[in-house]
Design a protein around this motif. Sequence first.
Motif, PDB file in Angstrom:
ATOM      1  N   UNK A   1       0.848  -1.190   0.000  1.00 27.57           N
ATOM      2  CA  UNK A   1       0.000   0.000   0.000  1.00 27.57           C
ATOM      3  C   UNK A   1       0.886   1.243   0.000  1.00 27.57           C
ATOM      4  N   UNK A   2       0.717   2.129  -0.983  1.00 27.76           N
ATOM      5  CA  UNK A   2       1.624   3.286  -1.067  1.00 27.76           C
ATOM      6  C   UNK A   2       1.306   4.359  -0.035  1.00 27.76           C
ATOM      7  N   UNK A   3       2.359   4.971   0.473  1.00 29.69           N
ATOM      8  CA  UNK A   3       2.264   6.105   1.385  1.00 29.69           C
ATOM      9  C   UNK A   3       3.210   7.192   0.894  1.00 29.69           C
ATOM     10  N   UNK A   4       2.916   8.421   1.322  1.00 33.09           N
ATOM     11  CA  UNK A   4       3.867   9.493   1.160  1.00 33.09           C
ATOM     12  C   UNK A   4       3.897  10.279   2.455  1.00 33.09           C
ATOM     13  N   UNK A   5       4.928  11.096   2.652  1.00 35.16           N
ATOM     14  CA  UNK A   5       5.011  11.933   3.837  1.00 35.16           C
ATOM     15  C   UNK A   5       4.493  13.318   3.508  1.00 35.16           C
ATOM     16  N   UNK A  15      -4.377   5.166  -2.759  1.00 33.90           N
ATOM     17  CA  UNK A  15      -4.476   4.055  -3.702  1.00 33.90           C
ATOM     18  C   UNK A  15      -4.111   4.560  -5.085  1.00 33.90           C
ATOM     19  N   UNK A  16      -3.519   3.677  -5.878  1.00 36.01           N
ATOM     20  CA  UNK A  16      -3.121   4.009  -7.248  1.00 36.01           C
ATOM     21  C   UNK A  16      -3.678   2.925  -8.171  1.00 36.01           C
ATOM     22  N   UNK A  17      -4.442   3.352  -9.164  1.00 37.74           N
ATOM     23  CA  UNK A  17      -5.048   2.425 -10.114  1.00 37.74           C
ATOM     24  C   UNK A  17      -4.721   2.886 -11.525  1.00 37.74           C
ATOM     25  N   UNK A  18      -4.563   1.925 -12.429  1.00 34.78           N
ATOM     26  CA  UNK A  18      -4.311   2.254 -13.828  1.00 34.78           C
ATOM     27  C   UNK A  18      -2.842   2.542 -14.095  1.00 34.78           C
ATOM     28  N   UNK A  45     -13.031   4.590 -13.697  1.00 34.53           N
ATOM     29  CA  UNK A  45     -12.174   5.535 -14.420  1.00 34.53           C
ATOM     30  C   UNK A  45     -10.922   4.831 -14.959  1.00 34.53           C
ATOM     31  N   UNK A  46     -10.321   3.978 -14.131  1.00 34.12           N
ATOM     32  CA  UNK A  46      -9.093   3.298 -14.548  1.00 34.12           C
ATOM     33  C   UNK A  46      -9.336   2.323 -15.693  1.00 34.12           C
ATOM     34  N   UNK A  51     -11.430   5.921 -22.526  1.00 28.07           N
ATOM     35  CA  UNK A  51     -10.516   6.919 -21.966  1.00 28.07           C
ATOM     36  C   UNK A  51     -10.047   6.474 -20.584  1.00 28.07           C
ATOM     37  N   UNK A  52      -9.184   5.473 -20.492  1.00 33.67           N
ATOM     38  CA  UNK A  52      -8.720   5.003 -19.180  1.00 33.67           C
ATOM     39  C   UNK A  52      -7.785   6.016 -18.515  1.00 33.67           C
ATOM     40  N   UNK A  53      -7.882   6.090 -17.196  1.00 29.64           N
ATOM     41  CA  UNK A  53      -7.118   7.062 -16.414  1.00 29.64           C
ATOM     42  C   UNK A  53      -6.150   6.369 -15.461  1.00 29.64           C
ATOM     43  N   UNK A  54      -5.127   7.107 -15.097  1.00 36.24           N
ATOM     44  CA  UNK A  54      -4.272   6.791 -13.948  1.00 36.24           C
ATOM     45  C   UNK A  54      -4.916   7.497 -12.755  1.00 36.24           C
TER      46      UNK A  54
END
Length: 271
Positions: A1-5, A15-18, A45-46, A51-54
């Motif tokens: 699972x992605x995190x950032x500070x 969450x990141x999809x696409x 959307x992904x 029109x697929x998205x990130x």
Amino acid sequence: MPYTLGPGEHRIHFRELGAASRPTIVLIQGLTLDGRFWFDLPQRLAKDPEHPWHVLVPDNRGVGLSDLPGRPWTMADMADDVAAMLDAVDVRQAVVVGISMGGMIAQQVALRHPERVAGLILMATWPGLPYGKLPPLRSLGDLVGSSVVQRGNMDAVARLILPDSRRDDARELLRGWFGLMRERPPQRQAVLGQLGAIASHSTGHRLGRIQAPTRVITGAEDRLIPPINAERLAARIPGAGLEIVPDVAHAIPLLDRSVVHRNLAALGMWG
């Protein structure tokens, strides 16, 4: 699972999809709601066949899997969290979509980080005082008594986010909402922290600086954030388009499943 500070070295989960090679869209939720409350919209959307998205879906600070800071914070802080998330995945620009408090965060992203915003979709939100119009006292009472704060009053939630015409369907429409609330209820400190950020939110005098193509959407029956707020936002943001959705209240995507796709098309934001 992605995190950032984010600012203050607290972790922001997202969450990141696409595929990252596609155009990026960020979906920001409202008061005490983490990214799960977009339900299947990120996946749709992904995986859009044309029109697929990130897609990036953050949990706002204090809710979901993001950290709860030990000090008060502002809407500007949460906007900086969004910019930190974009940095974490090496995305230069994104279409930023926000609903309710998420729309307040999105305004601040466009003002504080204009170079990061390719387009802006603001749903069921306001500019804060003195330019915005407060909800009626009944709606504020429902907010305090709703699952947003106390987790459990179905009638209060229905009055807040559904039009009268769909109140009889409230149990079915809100089953998923209450299921997610039971799985991961917000902490009291998070509710107070986000309410504090809302109380200090005021962008009306700066909205003329927003240069990103913008769409503002409101439900005609919104009791929590009266529709006149959308009219005032659209009037103050250069070139903004306004859509007033009939027979819809605060929870616009719940009843209008095409609202984000439709307004992306109106912005010309197809990859």
